[in-house]
Design a protein around this motif. Structure first.
Motif, PDB file in Angstrom:
ATOM      1  N   LEU B 159      38.384  43.696  52.635  1.00  0.00           N
ATOM      2  CA  LEU B 159      38.098  42.262  52.565  1.00  0.00           C
ATOM      3  C   LEU B 159      38.099  41.855  51.094  1.00  0.00           C
ATOM      4  CD1 LEU B 159      36.140  39.700  52.239  1.00  0.00           C
ATOM      5  CD2 LEU B 159      37.433  39.808  54.372  1.00  0.00           C
ATOM      6  N   ASN B 160      39.057  41.021  50.759  1.00  0.00           N
ATOM      7  CA  ASN B 160      39.305  40.681  49.369  1.00  0.00           C
ATOM      8  C   ASN B 160      38.801  39.271  49.070  1.00  0.00           C
ATOM      9  OD1 ASN B 160      41.318  43.026  48.428  1.00  0.00           O
ATOM     10  ND2 ASN B 160      41.719  42.502  50.565  1.00  0.00           N
ATOM     11  N   ALA B 161      37.762  39.202  48.216  1.00  0.00           N
ATOM     12  CA  ALA B 161      37.167  37.906  47.874  1.00  0.00           C
ATOM     13  C   ALA B 161      37.809  37.384  46.594  1.00  0.00           C
ATOM     14  CB  ALA B 161      35.663  38.047  47.698  1.00  0.00           C
ATOM     15  N   VAL B 162      38.546  36.292  46.729  1.00  0.00           N
ATOM     16  CA  VAL B 162      39.365  35.753  45.640  1.00  0.00           C
ATOM     17  C   VAL B 162      38.740  34.446  45.143  1.00  0.00           C
ATOM     18  CG1 VAL B 162      41.696  34.983  45.014  1.00  0.00           C
ATOM     19  CG2 VAL B 162      41.378  36.667  46.865  1.00  0.00           C
ATOM     20  N   ARG B 163      38.560  34.337  43.835  1.00  0.00           N
ATOM     21  CA  ARG B 163      38.001  33.092  43.288  1.00  0.00           C
ATOM     22  C   ARG B 163      38.987  31.934  43.435  1.00  0.00           C
ATOM     23  NH1 ARG B 163      33.610  34.239  39.839  1.00  0.00           N
ATOM     24  NH2 ARG B 163      33.548  36.432  39.214  1.00  0.00           N
ATOM     25  N   VAL B 164      38.491  30.795  43.901  1.00  0.00           N
ATOM     26  CA  VAL B 164      39.318  29.587  43.989  1.00  0.00           C
ATOM     27  C   VAL B 164      39.373  28.972  42.593  1.00  0.00           C
ATOM     28  CG1 VAL B 164      39.504  27.273  44.981  1.00  0.00           C
ATOM     29  CG2 VAL B 164      38.608  29.160  46.375  1.00  0.00           C
ATOM     30  N   PRO B 165      40.587  28.723  42.054  1.00  0.00           N
ATOM     31  CA  PRO B 165      40.671  28.125  40.708  1.00  0.00           C
ATOM     32  C   PRO B 165      40.074  26.710  40.717  1.00  0.00           C
ATOM     33  CG  PRO B 165      42.832  28.880  41.481  1.00  0.00           C
ATOM     34  CD  PRO B 165      41.913  28.940  42.647  1.00  0.00           C
ATOM     35  N   ASP B 166      39.599  26.287  39.577  1.00  0.00           N
ATOM     36  CA  ASP B 166      39.064  24.925  39.443  1.00  0.00           C
ATOM     37  C   ASP B 166      40.124  23.897  39.837  1.00  0.00           C
ATOM     38  OD1 ASP B 166      36.659  25.823  38.537  1.00  0.00           O
ATOM     39  OD2 ASP B 166      37.158  25.606  36.397  1.00  0.00           O
ATOM     40  N   GLY B 167      39.699  22.861  40.466  1.00  0.00           N
ATOM     41  CA  GLY B 167      40.605  21.743  40.754  1.00  0.00           C
ATOM     42  C   GLY B 167      41.475  21.932  41.978  1.00  0.00           C
ATOM     43  N   ILE B 168      41.239  23.024  42.729  1.00  0.00           N
ATOM     44  CA  ILE B 168      42.041  23.264  43.935  1.00  0.00           C
ATOM     45  C   ILE B 168      41.214  22.905  45.167  1.00  0.00           C
ATOM     46  CG2 ILE B 168      43.125  25.070  45.339  1.00  0.00           C
ATOM     47  CD1 ILE B 168      44.746  24.395  42.893  1.00  0.00           C
ATOM     48  N   ASP B 169      41.850  22.195  46.075  1.00  0.00           N
ATOM     49  CA  ASP B 169      41.205  21.896  47.358  1.00  0.00           C
ATOM     50  C   ASP B 169      41.404  23.109  48.261  1.00  0.00           C
ATOM     51  OD1 ASP B 169      40.502  21.071  49.879  1.00  0.00           O
ATOM     52  OD2 ASP B 169      41.498  19.112  49.722  1.00  0.00           O
ATOM     53  N   GLU B 170      40.407  23.985  48.269  1.00  0.00           N
ATOM     54  CA  GLU B 170      40.616  25.301  48.904  1.00  0.00           C
ATOM     55  C   GLU B 170      40.835  25.189  50.411  1.00  0.00           C
ATOM     56  OE1 GLU B 170      38.704  27.389  50.974  1.00  0.00           O
ATOM     57  OE2 GLU B 170      37.145  25.887  51.322  1.00  0.00           O
ATOM     58  N   ALA B 171      40.203  24.208  51.047  1.00  0.00           N
ATOM     59  CA  ALA B 171      40.379  24.051  52.499  1.00  0.00           C
ATOM     60  C   ALA B 171      41.810  23.625  52.818  1.00  0.00           C
ATOM     61  CB  ALA B 171      39.385  23.034  53.049  1.00  0.00           C
ATOM     62  N   ALA B 172      42.394  22.789  51.941  1.00  0.00           N
ATOM     63  CA  ALA B 172      43.777  22.339  52.146  1.00  0.00           C
ATOM     64  C   ALA B 172      44.745  23.518  52.000  1.00  0.00           C
ATOM     65  CB  ALA B 172      44.121  21.224  51.157  1.00  0.00           C
ATOM     66  N   VAL B 173      44.430  24.412  51.075  1.00  0.00           N
ATOM     67  CA  VAL B 173      45.271  25.603  50.903  1.00  0.00           C
ATOM     68  C   VAL B 173      45.208  26.464  52.168  1.00  0.00           C
ATOM     69  CG1 VAL B 173      45.535  27.771  49.625  1.00  0.00           C
ATOM     70  CG2 VAL B 173      45.110  25.618  48.384  1.00  0.00           C
ATOM     71  N   ARG B 174      43.995  26.672  52.680  1.00  0.00           N
ATOM     72  CA  ARG B 174      43.866  27.478  53.896  1.00  0.00           C
ATOM     73  C   ARG B 174      44.613  26.838  55.064  1.00  0.00           C
ATOM     74  NH1 ARG B 174      39.019  27.607  55.914  1.00  0.00           N
ATOM     75  NH2 ARG B 174      37.954  26.284  54.400  1.00  0.00           N
TER      76      ARG B 174
END
Lengths: 233, 233
Positions: B159-174
Motif C-alpha cells: 500500500l503506497n501512500a503518495v503525497r498529493v502536490p499542492d494545488g491539485i484537486d485530488e478527488a478529481a484526479v481519482r
C-alpha cells in the motif's frame, strides 16, 4: 423451526406465530431448509425475526444468511455485545456504506443470480414444484414398500424422512447410493439413528429426474437378488 | 497492525513482538494487507495471534479470514461468549468434523487454488515481486515530481501512500483515473484527507504492467496542458 429436518416435519408457523403475537411474545423462525421451497409469509404470519440460508432451496452457494426483522422486534432491540452480528453496524454498512466488514462480493453476485432464477420461475411455481416432486417421491417410495415418518399433512416437501424397513442395513444402502449413483442421502439423528433416511429435494435438486434416479437406485439396493450385503441376515 | 494502510507504513513486527513476549504480554497482529505480500514469520517473530484476509495479497475472493494462535495464546484461552468465533467449536468443526456452521465450499476451493498459485510462484519470490513493483512505482512517481508519505525504510510494498502536490484537486484526479482508466486508488483518511493517495499493489495487481499504466494515467491527469479541472486555480 419451519422445516424440522431431523424428522421431516413441517411446523405450522402460520398457526403458531400469530398465537405468540396475541400473547405479546416475539417469534424467531428458522427457515433454513424451507425458504424458497415451502410457502413462507414473514409479514402475513406475524413473524418477528426470520433467518435462512442461501445454499438450500434458493440454490445459491453457501456462505450468506438472509435475515429479516419486524418493526416490533426492532423496537425491542438491545445493545449487541457481538461486533459480528451488531444489527446497527450491519444496518449502517448496508444502508449508509459505513465500513463494517469486507463482504464476499462473489457470494453476493451468486445470490443475486440465484434470486433472478427464483424470479424467473416464480415463487409460487417454485413452491408447487417442490410439492409435486415430494409427492412423486412419496408415491414411488410406496411402490417400493417404503413409508414416510411424518403423518400425511405434516410432511416437508424439501426434506423427506423415510422409514428404513426392518432387516435393512441402512448405512450400507446409503453407501451404495453414494458409490454407485453419486447420490448422498442423510442418516437419522439421535433417537432416529438407523431408523430413517433423509432425502433432500431442495432448489435444483427438486426435479423429476433426480426423484426417478433415486427411486431406481433404492430399488436396486433393496432388491433381494442384488442387495446381498444390505439385507441383514 | 503490520501493514498500516491509512499511512502506508510497515510496522516492524519482527522487532516489536519479541519485546512484548519478553514482558510476558501476548501479541495480536493484524496482517490483513501484508499476508502474502510482505515477509511475515508468525512463529519466528513470537506472534501469539495473527489474522489476515484472503482477498488482498493472497489474491483469492473475499469472505474468509485465515487465523492462527501460538500455544501460549491457546493456554490462556477464556470461555468465549460468541458462538460465531468460539475457537473450541471451530476447532471441533475443522478437526473433528462436528457441525458448527455450513462453510462456503466455493470460497474454500477458491482459497485452495489461490494458495496453489502462491506455492507455484514461491512465497519469497512473491514478496520480492511486491518489493520490486513498489520500488518501480516510487521511482516512476519521483520522475513525475511525486513523493511518498512514509520515510524510506518504513514503506509498505503493498500500500503506497503518495503525497498529493499542492494545488491539485485530488478527488478529481481519482475520478479521472477511474473514469478513463478503470483504476481505483484510495483517498486519505482522517487527518490525511485530501493530502495523500493510497495505491494498492497487492497480489495479482502488483505487476509492472499496472504500475506503468498508473504512472501514465497520473502523468496525463497532472499534465498542465490536459489537466484542466485537476489543477486548482
Amino acid at each position: 423451526m419451519q422445516a424440522e429436518t431431523s424428522t421431516g416435519v413441517l411446523n405450522p408457523i402460520d398457526a403458531l406465530a400469530p398465537i405468540a403475537r396475541e400473547h405479546g411474545a416475539l417469534t424467531i423462525v428458522d427457515a433454513v431448509s424451507s425458504f424458497g421451497g415451502q410457502p413462507l409469509d414473514v409479514g402475513g404470519w406475524a413473524i418477528d425475526a426470520c433467518y435462512s440460508c442461501t445454499q438450500k432451496c434458493l440454490g445459491a452457494p453457501s456462505g450468506l444468511s438472509p435475515v429479516v426483522f419486524s418493526s416490533r422486534a426492532l423496537e425491542r432491540r438491545v445493545k449487541c455485545r457481538s461486533f459480528y452480528f451488531d444489527l446497527q453496524l450491519l444496518d449502517d454498512f448496508w444502508l449508509k456504506r459505513k465500513y463494517h466488514h469486507t463482504m464476499s462480493s462473489t457470494l453476493v453476485y451468486a445470490l443475486y443470480e440465484a434470486l433472478a432464477i427464483v424470479e424467473e420461475e416464480g415463487l409460487e411455481s417454485r413452491w408447487a414444484r417442490h410439492e409435486r416432486n415430494h409427492h412423486a417421491l412419496v408415491t414411488g417410495l410406496a411402490e417400493l414398500g417404503l413409508s414416510m415418518l411424518p403423518p400425511h399433512g405434516e410432511r416437508l416437501w424439501t426434506l423427506n424422512a423415510v422409514r428404513v424397513p426392518d432387516g435393512i442395513d441402512e448405512a450400507a444402502v446409503r453407501r451404495h447410493l453414494l458409490d454407485e449413483y453419486n447420490i448422498e442421502i442423510g442418516a437419522g439423528l439421535g433417537p432416529l439413528t438407523g431408523k430413517i433416511w433423509r432425502v433432500g429435494l431442495m432448489g435444483a435438486s427438486s426435479s423429476p429426474r433426480l426423484v426417478l434416479l433415486l427411486l431406481e437406485a433404492l430399488k436396486s439396493a433393496l432388491s433381494p437378488a442384488r442387495a446381498g450385503p444390505y439385507v441383514r441376515a
